[in-house]
Scaffold this active site. Structure first.
Site, PDB file in Angstrom:
ATOM      1  N   ARG A  59     -95.859 -33.519-150.914  1.00  0.00           N
ATOM      2  CA  ARG A  59     -97.365 -33.192-149.426  1.00  0.00           C
ATOM      3  C   ARG A  59     -98.310 -31.761-150.753  1.00  0.00           C
ATOM      4  O   ARG A  59     -99.259 -32.296-150.142  1.00  0.00           O
ATOM      5  CB  ARG A  59     -96.742 -32.531-148.212  1.00  0.00           C
ATOM      6  CG  ARG A  59     -98.335 -32.531-147.283  1.00  0.00           C
ATOM      7  CD  ARG A  59     -98.108 -33.421-145.811  1.00  0.00           C
ATOM      8  NE  ARG A  59     -97.262 -31.592-145.881  1.00  0.00           N
ATOM      9  CZ  ARG A  59     -97.182 -30.556-145.695  1.00  0.00           C
ATOM     10  NH1 ARG A  59     -98.520 -30.056-145.420  1.00  0.00           N
ATOM     11  NH2 ARG A  59     -96.321 -29.557-144.827  1.00  0.00           N
ATOM     12  N   TYR A 112    -122.988 -42.226-148.383  1.00  0.00           N
ATOM     13  CA  TYR A 112    -121.604 -43.244-148.183  1.00  0.00           C
ATOM     14  C   TYR A 112    -121.456 -42.881-146.672  1.00  0.00           C
ATOM     15  O   TYR A 112    -121.453 -41.608-145.963  1.00  0.00           O
ATOM     16  CB  TYR A 112    -120.639 -43.090-148.619  1.00  0.00           C
ATOM     17  CG  TYR A 112    -119.441 -43.467-147.937  1.00  0.00           C
ATOM     18  CD1 TYR A 112    -119.689 -45.253-148.309  1.00  0.00           C
ATOM     19  CD2 TYR A 112    -118.349 -43.168-147.634  1.00  0.00           C
ATOM     20  CE1 TYR A 112    -118.278 -45.483-147.754  1.00  0.00           C
ATOM     21  CE2 TYR A 112    -117.006 -44.146-147.413  1.00  0.00           C
ATOM     22  CZ  TYR A 112    -117.354 -45.336-147.329  1.00  0.00           C
ATOM     23  OH  TYR A 112    -116.298 -46.417-146.769  1.00  0.00           O
ATOM     24  N   ASP A 183    -120.686 -36.467-154.983  1.00  0.00           N
ATOM     25  CA  ASP A 183    -120.250 -37.940-154.708  1.00  0.00           C
ATOM     26  C   ASP A 183    -120.193 -38.606-156.351  1.00  0.00           C
ATOM     27  O   ASP A 183    -120.471 -38.920-156.233  1.00  0.00           O
ATOM     28  CB  ASP A 183    -119.979 -38.424-153.858  1.00  0.00           C
ATOM     29  CG  ASP A 183    -119.408 -39.479-153.150  1.00  0.00           C
ATOM     30  OD1 ASP A 183    -118.892 -40.286-154.800  1.00  0.00           O
ATOM     31  OD2 ASP A 183    -118.613 -39.827-152.501  1.00  0.00           O
ATOM     32  N   LYS A 208    -112.122 -47.086-156.574  1.00  0.00           N
ATOM     33  CA  LYS A 208    -112.873 -48.000-156.775  1.00  0.00           C
ATOM     34  C   LYS A 208    -112.335 -48.638-157.841  1.00  0.00           C
ATOM     35  O   LYS A 208    -111.387 -48.725-159.069  1.00  0.00           O
ATOM     36  CB  LYS A 208    -114.750 -47.226-156.262  1.00  0.00           C
ATOM     37  CG  LYS A 208    -115.579 -46.836-155.410  1.00  0.00           C
ATOM     38  CD  LYS A 208    -115.056 -48.239-154.271  1.00  0.00           C
ATOM     39  CE  LYS A 208    -114.926 -47.923-152.922  1.00  0.00           C
ATOM     40  NZ  LYS A 208    -114.673 -48.313-151.752  1.00  0.00           N
TER      41      LYS A 208
HETATM   42  C1  LIG Z   1    -118.951 -43.541-152.185  1.00  0.00           C
HETATM   43  C2  LIG Z   1    -118.706 -43.425-152.316  1.00  0.00           C
HETATM   44  N1  LIG Z   1    -117.601 -42.416-151.659  1.00  0.00           N
HETATM   45  C3  LIG Z   1    -116.540 -42.205-150.305  1.00  0.00           C
HETATM   46  C4  LIG Z   1    -115.941 -43.247-150.864  1.00  0.00           C
HETATM   47  C5  LIG Z   1    -114.366 -43.407-149.927  1.00  0.00           C
HETATM   48  O1  LIG Z   1    -112.841 -43.545-150.253  1.00  0.00           O
HETATM   49  P1  LIG Z   1    -111.761 -44.433-149.637  1.00  0.00           P
HETATM   50  O2  LIG Z   1    -112.630 -45.590-149.254  1.00  0.00           O
HETATM   51  O3  LIG Z   1    -111.315 -44.569-150.983  1.00  0.00           O
HETATM   52  O4  LIG Z   1    -111.567 -43.566-148.612  1.00  0.00           O
HETATM   53  C6  LIG Z   1    -116.845 -44.120-150.353  1.00  0.00           C
HETATM   54  C7  LIG Z   1    -115.824 -45.720-150.180  1.00  0.00           C
HETATM   55  O5  LIG Z   1    -116.771 -46.713-150.291  1.00  0.00           O
HETATM   56  C8  LIG Z   1    -117.710 -44.821-151.257  1.00  0.00           C
HETATM   57  O6  LIG Z   1    -118.276 -46.064-151.748  1.00  0.00           O
END
Ligand SMILES: Cc1ncc(COP(=O)(O)O)c(C=O)c1O
Length: 385
Positions: A59, A112, A183, A208
């Site tokens: 963990r 997001y 991000d 992604k």
């Molecule tokens: C820009 C962005 N940040 C964070 C996330 C969250 O990622 P996860 O789906 O791996 O939790 C996403 C998911 O689509 C995203 O598009």
């Protein structure tokens, strides 16, 4: 054709070699253990006193995950990285780890959706938040409060892919005593290096492009050793969003082809967007390389633009927009993006008629995969006819 840093290509290809001494294997072994025995009690106590770097309990730290973390940190050009069980795990750890009751977080640009939902949950813990769509640093500065401790950005922003003047925002936020977080999922560490632009932390959903094959969920936060250690003890270990060793292996495997995939995504998305730009049924293209106001920032901040972009359809209803998406054969109708297969999603879960929203009702977001631009253009041509 864009040029990636040749050193980045080598880092991706040699990701596993850091964990050598395993019969010359090109990828590290999957260390499928939840805990690690020590020879003496003193060794165990020593490990527990620096659990961010010692293998004690998975963990906290795991050898396979560690190889991925070291590789990602090298790619992004930072000291340290911590991986998570999902991108949202990474987002949660940053917000819970660096904010406390009384603090304010300012989100800048299109963010997001679930990240903002989490911000709303933070209100229950005494943390306030606000959202700015300004692009000018003075206007963003005017939205800072005395208690703003974090400035959270997406550039390119979600769905509309507008860019922010990241370096100027970081200078302004630092002068006001706030941490800056970006991000960087859309760009991957190959196309944009926000810490070189002055950001304190970057967040990635590894689900992604980094994974790249739509078969793994993961996340990462990167920054200085000091900030990542703080994150480790204040939130990562306590919130428990852990990346499994097998998933770390899949992400390391994905990294080996990331440079070639990103070149192809970038190139084919440009070709598809170029085709759509002249199409009579398209009113607008939302792509970092197509936005005149963002041209200078694109040139300065990014090496390329990924496979993502959106369009607004002309003279159609929301229902007709869905029908056009349904006619596509090569673009799958699905959430997420970043894999080999092309995908399409509409901008709204229901007809937004009568609501004020930043996203046009007829918005479609495309994730251009690896099928080849020619085939994808032919598919769009038939769906739009
Ligand atoms: C820009 C962005 N940040 C964070 C996330 C969250 O990622 P996860 O789906 O791996 O939790 C996403 C998911 O689509 C995203 O598009």
């Amino acid at each position: 054709m864009i040029a990636l840093d040749p050193e980045d290509r080598l880092i991706c290809l040699r990701a596993g070699e850091a964990a050598d001494n395993h019969h010359g294997a090109v990828l590290p072994p999957i260390s499928q253990a939840s805990l690690y025995r020590k020879r003496t009690m003193k060794d165990l106590l020593d490990g527990l006193s620096r659990e961010h770097s010692a293998n004690v309990y998975s963990r906290g730290t795991n050898p396979t995950v560690k190889v991925l973390e070291e590789t990602l940190a090298k790619l992004e050009g930072v000291q340290a990285c911590k991986c998570f069980g999902s991108g949202m795990g990474a987002v949660s750890a940053v917000l819970f780890g660096f904010l406390k009751a009384g603090d304010h977080v300012l989100f800048v640009n299109d963010i997001y959706g679930p990240t903002l939902e989490l911000a709303a949950r933070l209100e229950d813990f005494g943390v306030s938040w606000s959202h700015s769509f300004a692009r000018d640093v003075d206007a963003i500065s005017a939205e800072m409060r005395n208690e703003t401790r974090l400035v959270y950005m997406e550039s390119p922003g979600s769905m509309l892919f507008r860019l922010l003047p990241v370096a100027a925002i970081c200078v302004m936020a630092k002068a006001r005593g706030a941490l800056t977080v970006i991000d960087n999922t859309v760009s991957t560490p190959l196309l944009q290096k926000p810490l070189a632009l002055g950001a304190d932390l970057t967040i990635h959903s590894c689900s992604k492009y980094i994974g790249g094959h739509s078969d793994v969920i993961g996340g990462a936060v990167m920054g200085s050793q000091e900030l990542i250690e703080r994150l480790f003890y204040k939130s990562y270990m306590l919130l428990g969003s852990v990346l499994a060793p097998f998933d770390a292996f899949l992400l390391l495997r994905g990294l080996m082809t990331l440079p070639d995939r990103m070149l192809r995504h970038h190139q084919d998305a440009l070709a598809v967007a170029n085709f759509l730009q002249g199409h009579p049924r398209i009113s607008d293209i939302y792509h970092p390389a197509f936005c005149k106001e963002d041209a200078a920032l694109f040139e300065k901040q990014m090496l390329g633009a990924s496979g993502l972009f959106s369009v607004a359809l002309k003279d159609v209803s929301y229902e007709e927009t869905l029908a056009i998406a349904d006619r596509l054969r090569l673009f799958g109708r699905a959430v997420s993006w970043g894999g080999a297969e092309s995908l399409v999603i509409c901008g709204h879960k229901a007809d937004p008629a009568g609501r004020t929203t930043r996203l046009p009702a007829t918005l479609l977001r495309f994730s251009v995969g690896l099928e080849g631009a020619e085939s994808l253009i032919a598919d769009l041509e038939q769906a739009l006819s």
